[in-house]
Design an enzyme around this catalytic site. Sequence first.
Site, PDB file in Angstrom:
ATOM      1  N   GLU A 100      -1.695  63.079  51.507  1.00 53.48           N
ATOM      2  CA  GLU A 100      -2.310  62.139  50.575  1.00 53.48           C
ATOM      3  C   GLU A 100      -3.168  62.885  49.554  1.00 53.48           C
ATOM      4  O   GLU A 100      -3.446  64.076  49.695  1.00 53.48           O
ATOM      5  CB  GLU A 100      -3.159  61.121  51.333  1.00 53.48           C
ATOM      6  CG  GLU A 100      -4.235  61.761  52.202  1.00 53.48           C
ATOM      7  CD  GLU A 100      -5.528  60.962  52.231  1.00 53.48           C
ATOM      8  OE1 GLU A 100      -6.154  60.868  51.170  1.00 53.48           O
ATOM      9  OE2 GLU A 100      -5.896  60.490  53.309  1.00 53.48           O
TER      10      GLU A 100
ATOM     11  N   LYS B 148     -10.806  55.949  61.359  1.00 53.99           N
ATOM     12  CA  LYS B 148     -12.136  56.437  60.979  1.00 53.99           C
ATOM     13  C   LYS B 148     -13.213  55.729  61.804  1.00 53.99           C
ATOM     14  O   LYS B 148     -13.154  54.513  62.009  1.00 53.99           O
ATOM     15  CB  LYS B 148     -12.364  56.224  59.481  1.00 53.99           C
ATOM     16  CG  LYS B 148     -11.387  56.998  58.603  1.00 53.99           C
ATOM     17  CD  LYS B 148     -11.649  56.748  57.132  1.00 53.99           C
ATOM     18  CE  LYS B 148     -10.727  57.588  56.249  1.00 53.99           C
ATOM     19  NZ  LYS B 148      -9.365  57.047  56.159  1.00 53.99           N
TER      20      LYS B 148
END
Length: 303
Positions: free
Chosen positions: A25, A160
Amino acid sequence: MNQYLDIHPEVAQALRDGKAVVALESTIISHGMPWPQNAETAKQVEQIIRDAGAVPATIAIIDGRLKAGLSGDEIDTLAKAGLSVTKCSRRDLPFVVSAGQHGATTVAATMIIAAMAGIKVFATGGIGGVHRGAETSFDISADLQELSQTDVAVVCAGAKSILDLGLTREYLETNGVPVLGYQTNTLPAFYTRESDHSIDYRMETANDVAQFLSAKWGMQLHGGVVVANPIPEEYAMDKAAIDSAVEQALQESVEQGIAGKDSTPFLLKRVAELTGGDSLASNIQLVFNNARLGAQIAIELTQ
């Protein structure tokens, strides 16, 4: 080939030859850290994949063109532009392309472009998920919906730790997204190796993962797979310390009215500040670790 997509010559040749390719990414480049550390880190991740025997394909939008694989100069362009680059999820791609702008891809957008190019494995830091307080805010990352429909395996250090991991697991389960634990029985929590949440299936080797992917997609069971790869032990953070920093960052985000696509970058930046930079150092190391495993899986998948 998609008329809006440019595949880097090195990546195109690898795909034609049936060689292993790993997508990366670009949000981490423009929104993850300052120049020049962001460019240096991005190039280092690419080199780790090459050293492991695969070809890296950093994904982004440059001047309105979807890119599967970037040149060094293009990485520098994104890195120098920093926060002025649009952070792109699925909804943002048509605007950035039609306006001829630069775009940094999230997990969701990277999966979309990787799938267009025919890339099956993607290595990142951590996936987005259900945010804490989502029962009232409805703040749920588009990454999860993309995982339910796009045939790309995402190698990550779990979700996360700023997120609600329990609700994230429930969302993935409801949408039929398998969560594989690489040599672990619990979902890693990004900065820490373990959490209170289980994975679906434990995998011991990269070949085990590749066999799973081949079976899933071979049966036309569309959608992605989460390959949860714990942060290396030597770089894992103290759970109490990271939990304290996350709680403070979350409280500050509420007080400052930060929400939507600004939420995750703010929280990660604030956690890094509260931990004296330790969380950023851990973040970089877990990305390196995921890149190595992503290359191994991609190689096994081509065999």
